[in-house]
Design a protein around this motif. Structure first.
Motif, PDB file in Angstrom:
ATOM      1  N   LEU A 157      -4.763  -1.785  -1.962  1.00 53.23           N
ATOM      2  CA  LEU A 157      -6.183  -1.774  -1.604  1.00 53.23           C
ATOM      3  C   LEU A 157      -6.860  -3.072  -2.044  1.00 53.23           C
ATOM      4  O   LEU A 157      -7.654  -3.661  -1.323  1.00 53.23           O
ATOM      5  CB  LEU A 157      -6.836  -0.581  -2.297  1.00 53.23           C
ATOM      6  CG  LEU A 157      -8.054   0.041  -1.621  1.00 53.23           C
ATOM      7  CD1 LEU A 157      -7.738   0.409  -0.187  1.00 53.23           C
ATOM      8  CD2 LEU A 157      -8.493   1.281  -2.405  1.00 53.23           C
TER       9      LEU A 157
ATOM     10  N   MET B 224       0.845  -1.196   0.000  1.00 54.61           N
ATOM     11  CA  MET B 224       0.000   0.000   0.000  1.00 54.61           C
ATOM     12  C   MET B 224       0.883   1.249   0.000  1.00 54.61           C
ATOM     13  O   MET B 224       0.666   2.181  -0.774  1.00 54.61           O
ATOM     14  CB  MET B 224      -0.881  -0.029   1.255  1.00 54.61           C
ATOM     15  CG  MET B 224      -2.005   0.966   1.252  1.00 54.61           C
ATOM     16  SD  MET B 224      -3.477   0.250   0.536  1.00 54.61           S
ATOM     17  CE  MET B 224      -4.157  -0.595   1.943  1.00 54.61           C
TER      18      MET B 224
ATOM     19  N   SER C  88      -5.375   0.687  -7.118  1.00 62.96           N
ATOM     20  CA  SER C  88      -4.357   0.520  -6.090  1.00 62.96           C
ATOM     21  C   SER C  88      -4.191  -0.959  -5.741  1.00 62.96           C
ATOM     22  O   SER C  88      -5.140  -1.629  -5.335  1.00 62.96           O
ATOM     23  CB  SER C  88      -4.739   1.305  -4.847  1.00 62.96           C
ATOM     24  OG  SER C  88      -4.089   0.761  -3.714  1.00 62.96           O
TER      25      SER C  88
END
Ligand SMILES: Cc1cc2nc3c(=O)[nH]c(=O)nc-3n(C[C@H](O)[C@H](O)[C@H](O)COP(=O)(O)O)c2cc1C
Ligand code: SF4
Ligand code: SF4
Ligand code: FES
Lengths: 243, 553, 177
Positions: B184, B168, B181
């Motif tokens: 995520l 992350m 992402s």
């Protein structure tokens, strides 16, 4: 401390077209809208069959979502604000239905389903009076080899209701899709003639779930060729009750 | 496998490599192979053994060296002085003797490919760091360059949540197209219900002209396996799949070999590094449908169903393969993971721009001098890619546009050439990063024709499940055909623009939703070319054959 | 004020829509009192007149003559109304569209003919490649779907128009009705 009992499905409240409605979180927008008398047009959806979100006619606006979402497969959420009808949605829905008319050869006047066709009545409901894109006029075939049924590719909208009912309810999986994109079409077995199909049980479920004149019974007049779809919900209810 | 064993393998391999005075690296990735680099390698092998140099000179096949257009590429590296390596281009089997003769003396002049040029110096290699250096068929070579050290570090010193935090913090975003992402996504899968979870590597690479993932798989397959294993540890999966297109037989072969080696070494399988972490990887072959690269279609295909997308939500991270939480990442995404773990998230986050971290691999193609595979830091100005790395436009022609993102992307005109290459900037001009195809077009390219090309691709690759994409791509392709052949009208253009909006808003999956992008960007920046075809019945680039404007009815 | 000038035209259709017009029975008289019928299959005029206020068109555009006529009709009419499915979808005439005109003619005049097997080339208008709905050729103002639209629908549409309103037909008729 003893653990709190967790309810199986949570109850949620949401807004559909400005109205506050209650639902359980395992329900779809379409189900909740129908329970509350709110009409959302659908074509590939059929109560009793697994929903696939393919025709895109039931698309709705959800506040905060950056995409339109199909009501037939989208589950409700707490606080959701759904708009089922807007100038934009109507415009899209009309264009999509027009695309279906342009895609194949839907000559309503000479169709045995004239007057009992979901595509035709959808066009009327949406106020479609003409198709504003070029018709494609594909060369398609009619398969009349089955003793009791006829399949007319000219009138198929590729909703796959026949595929799903045959696979999931009858368990025969006679129907499937062949090819992709604009060349996709429904086939029986491995693209054999329907009459030669070794898997078809002749139950006729596909004929009655088909929204158009693509699947019909032989020897029926236009007035007689009414599709009976209630069997499906009844069958599913009885199966569930038995379980 | 124990940590000690891993470092022992590395040491032995490094020592063995030191024994050779020279190493000759022959690119055996698909590009050079197609110009018979395997014959070059055989000839070099023969030459070396003929002269009895086996003990001092090691000839090895390696992955992609980058400048594919100049292949077959061969690199001669003195072990003691790696920086003094020489690169040779367009090598044939007949050159073997000269190359071996030159080992102790000056290089073979006629074959030298200069490497102090921007094509090499402006690149930044993370994903491709081992490409062209190690032998992809030998796990020992990967281990010798710190391979599997990331996996070791993760399973022996980090909790799964710490791994996710690290990814992350690195800011890594998916390289498969959308740029979601990665951290995520991993944390969603980790939180997913149930104990059965899956990790899938998307190697279906179907964009026309793209070969980044293929090159990574062919040049450095263990890197992808290691990335997947780290991900599996982080999200709690014990089974992984690599979905790779059957058109990549070499990648499949190398992957299979790599999986076997890793299993034998105890780096895949049960009780990896002696802890209760099990992870196996199986390969699934795609049958060449572009849409099977879409994650839900890919999952359906692994399940043995027809490869068509289904509506999301639910996302695969919640309900994917066989209804279980599933992590699906692109090849390049996984390939970035081991170095992030080894070097730390701060190192990775230090490369690139604020929102786009690290590097991106592009397949540079079209009207540019240096075509091939490049890896550049995020945020590099587009102009540098075209003129410095790419070496500019050949034949004194003028640049017209840069196409990124393939059939989902757009054409970026000259006026935007100074923009940085990152997710947000590309989106701002209507294109996308995509998986890394980059096509340079000069003034002989007709922009309407380009739009038509990509629409034809979308039309034939549409799965046909949803109405707007199935019918819309066919209608739009027909309209573009009419416009390019001179029979298009102003009404056709209006309908084309309307359909762009409809497909974008209503299609089920990314294919249909982004199919209008090439049309929209060419309309935005090159509207005059559409007008010329429609009103003046001429093609400004001179590439379309305009028929006499007969009344075609 | 003079009465609105009404013309009807018959392109490639079966004349069913015109039959439906006649089916209005006594209501025809009521309409006739409000308009001046200047052209149509019931009026013996060869050339489509100028300054038409309302043109009702039946049939698809299938031949070179249809093409020529529809352009003239559009030029000379204030309101062009597609009457029936053939005009607005090309309907039954479009069923030949998947084949080339020569294939269609050969099928009709040679394969299926028992005598005089020959394709007529002179004294009949040449077929266009495709039978097409009117709105693909010229601008259309109002569409009345139906095969044919019923006399009630046509009566409703005409009375609404004569009252200066755009008829809302969606609940009254549809394709194939
Ligand atoms: C039509 C279509 C094709 C796609 N093809 C690929 C592909 O070939 N490779 C890939 O990695 N992602 C592809 N994607 C994106 C995947 O759906 C998915 O987003 C991606 O694999 C996620 O990995 P990432 O987060 O690492 O980028 C495609 C998407 C669409 C809509
Ligand atoms: S045959 Fe009928 S049910 Fe089957 S896909 Fe076509 S329209 Fe749907
Ligand atoms: S957008 Fe195209 S590819 Fe995607 S589901 Fe629809 S028809 Fe299939
Ligand atoms: S009814 Fe929901 S997409 Fe078809």
């Amino acid at each position: 401390m003893s653990p709190q009992p967790v309810p199986q499905v949570r109850v949620v409240t949401l807004k559909i077209d400005g109205r506050d409605v209650g639902a359980t979180e395992d329900e779809t927008i379409l189900e909740v809208a129908r329970q509350n008398g709110i009409f959302i047009p659908t074509l590939c959806y059929l109560d009793g069959l697994p929903s696939i979100g393919a025709c895109r006619i039931c698309l709705c606006e959800i506040k905060g979502a950056n995409k339109l979402l199909p009501a037939c497969v989208t589950r409700v959420q707490e606080g959701m604000e759904v708009t089922t009808d807007s100038e934009r949605l109507t415009r899209y829905r009309k264009t999509i239905v027009e695309m279906l008319f342009a895609e194949r050869n839907h000559v309503c006047a000479v169709c045995v389903s004239n007057g009992h066709c979901e595509l035709q009545s959808m066009a009327q409901k949406l106020g479609i009076t003409h198709v504003h894109m070029p018709y494609r006029y594909p060369k398609l075939t009619v398969d009349a080899t089955h003793a009791r049924f006829v399949q007319d590719d000219n009138r198929c909208v590729l909703c796959t209701r026949c595929v799903r009912v045959c696979d999931e309810v009858e368990g025969a999986h006679t129907w499937d899709i062949m090819g992709r994109g604009i060349d996709a079409r429904v086939i029986t077995d491995l693209n054999q003639a329907w009459g030669d199909s070794s898997s078809c049980t002749g139950c006729g479920k596909c004929v009655h779930v088909c929204p158009t004149g693509a699947l019909t019974e032989k020897g029926r007049s236009t007035a007689e060729m009414v599709k009976k779809q209630q069997f499906l919900q009844y069958l599913m209810q009885m199966r569930e009750a038995k379980q | 496998m124990t940590p000690e064993e891993l470092s022992k393998i590395a040491t032995i391999e490094q020592e063995e490599q030191q024994q050779h005075k020279h190493v000759i690296q022959v690119c055996v990735a698909a590009g050079c192979l197609s110009s018979h680099s395997d014959q070059v390698k055989d000839a070099l092998d023969k030459e070396v053994s003929k002269r009895g140099l086996e003990n001092t000179c090691h000839v090895k096949g390696v992955g992609c060296l980058g400048l594919c257009a100049a292949g077959p590429l061969v690199r001669v590296q003195p072990t003691a002085k790696p920086d003094a390596a020489v690169m040779y281009q367009a090598v044939t089997a007949n050159d073997a003797a000269d190359i071996v003769s030159s080992l102790e003396g000056p290089p073979v002049k006629r074959l030298v490919c200069p490497t102090n040029v921007p094509f090499f110096t402006r690149q930044k290699k993370i994903v491709l760091e081992n490409s062209g250096i190690i032998d992809p068929d030998r796990i020992e070579e990967y281990i010798a360059v710190n391979g599997y050290a990331g996996l070791l570090q993760v399973v022996s010193t980090m909790r799964p949540s710490e791994v996710i935090d690290e990814v992350m913090r690195s800011g890594l975003r998916g390289r498969g197209g959308a740029g979601f992402s990665t951290g995520l996504k991993w944390s969603t899968v980790a939180k997913g219900r149930g104990s059965t979870k899956y990790v899938i590597c998307n190697a279906d690479e179907g964009d026309p002209g793209a070969f980044m993932d293929r090159s990574v798989l062919e040049s450095d397959p263990h890197r992808v396996l290691e990335g997947m294993a780290i991900a599996a540890y982080a999200v709690g999966a014990s089974q992984g799949y690599i979905y790779v297109r059957a058109e990549y037989p070499l990648a499949v072969k190398r992957l299979k070999a790599a999986i076997r080696q890793a299993e034998r070494a105890g780096l895949l399988g049960n009780n990896i590094f002696g802890i209760t972490f099990n992870f196996s990887i199986d390969i699934r072959l795609g049958a060449g449908a572009f849409v099977c690269g879409e994650e839900t279609a890919l999952i359906a295909s692994i399940e043995g169903k027809r490869g068509t997308p289904r509506p999301r939500p639910p996302y695969p991270a919640e309900s994917g393969l066989w209804g279980c939480p599933t992590l699906i990442n692109n090849v390049e995404t996984f390939a970035n993971v081991p170095p992030i773990i080894r070097n730390g998230s701060a190192w990775f986050a230090g490369i690139g721009t604020e929102k786009s971290k690290g590097t991106k691999v592009f397949a540079l193609a079209g009207r540019v001098t240096n075509t091939g595979l490049i890896e550049v830091p995020m945020g590099i100005p587009l102009r540098e890619i075209v003129y410095d790395i790419g070496g500019g436009i050949p034949d004194g022609k003028k640049l017209k546009a840069v196409q990124t993102g393939g059939p989902s992307g757009g054409c970026i005109p000259e006026q935007h050439l100074d923009m940085p290459v990152d997710y947000e900037s590309l989106a701002k001009v209507g294109s996308i990063m995509g998986s890394g195809g980059m096509i340079i077009m000069d003034d002989t390219s007709c922009m309407v024709d380009v739009a038509k090309f990509f629409m034809e691709f979308c039309r034939s690759e549409s799965c046909g499940k949803c109405v707007p994409c199935r019918v819309g791509t066919a209608q739009m392709h027909d309209l573009l055909c009419r416009i390019t052949d001179g029979s298009g009208t102003a009404d056709d253009l209006t309908l084309l623009i309307e359909l762009c909006d409809v497909l974008r808003a209503t299609s089920l999956c990314g294919l249909g939703q982004t199919a209008p992008n090439p049309v929209l960007t060419t309309l935005q920046f090159f509207k005059h070319e559409y007008d010329a075809h429609i009103q003046k019945k001429t093609c400004p680039a001179g590439s379309c054959t305009i028929h006499a404007p007969a009344e075609v009815i | 004020m003079s009465k609105p000038r009404l013309a009807t035209a018959w392109l490639d259709g079966c004349s069913g829509c015109h039959m439906s017009l006649l089916d209005m029975d006594e209501r025809l008289i009521e309409i006739a009192q409000q308009v001046e019928v200047v052209c149509g299959p019931y009026v013996d005029i060869k050339e489509f007149p100028e300054n038409v206020d309302i043109a009702l068109v039946e049939g698809a555009v299938s031949s070179e003559e249809d093409l020529h006529r529809i352009k003239k009709i559009r030029e000379r009419s204030k309101l062009l109304i597609c009457m029936g499915d053939c005009a607005l979808t090309a309907n039954v005439p479009s069923m030949r569209n998947a084949w080339e005109p020569d294939e269609v003619l050969a099928r009709a005049y040679i394969e299926n003919a028992t005598m005089q097997q020959q394709i007529p080339r002179t004294s009949v208008p040449r077929l266009l490649n495709r039978a097409r709905p009117v709105h693909e050729i010229v601008r259309v103002d109002i569409f009345i779907p139906g095969c044919p639209p019923s006399a009630d629908v046509l009566y409703f549409a005409l009375t609404e128009l004569l009252a200066g309103r755009v008829p809302d037909l969606s609940s009254r008729t549809r394709f194939g009705a």
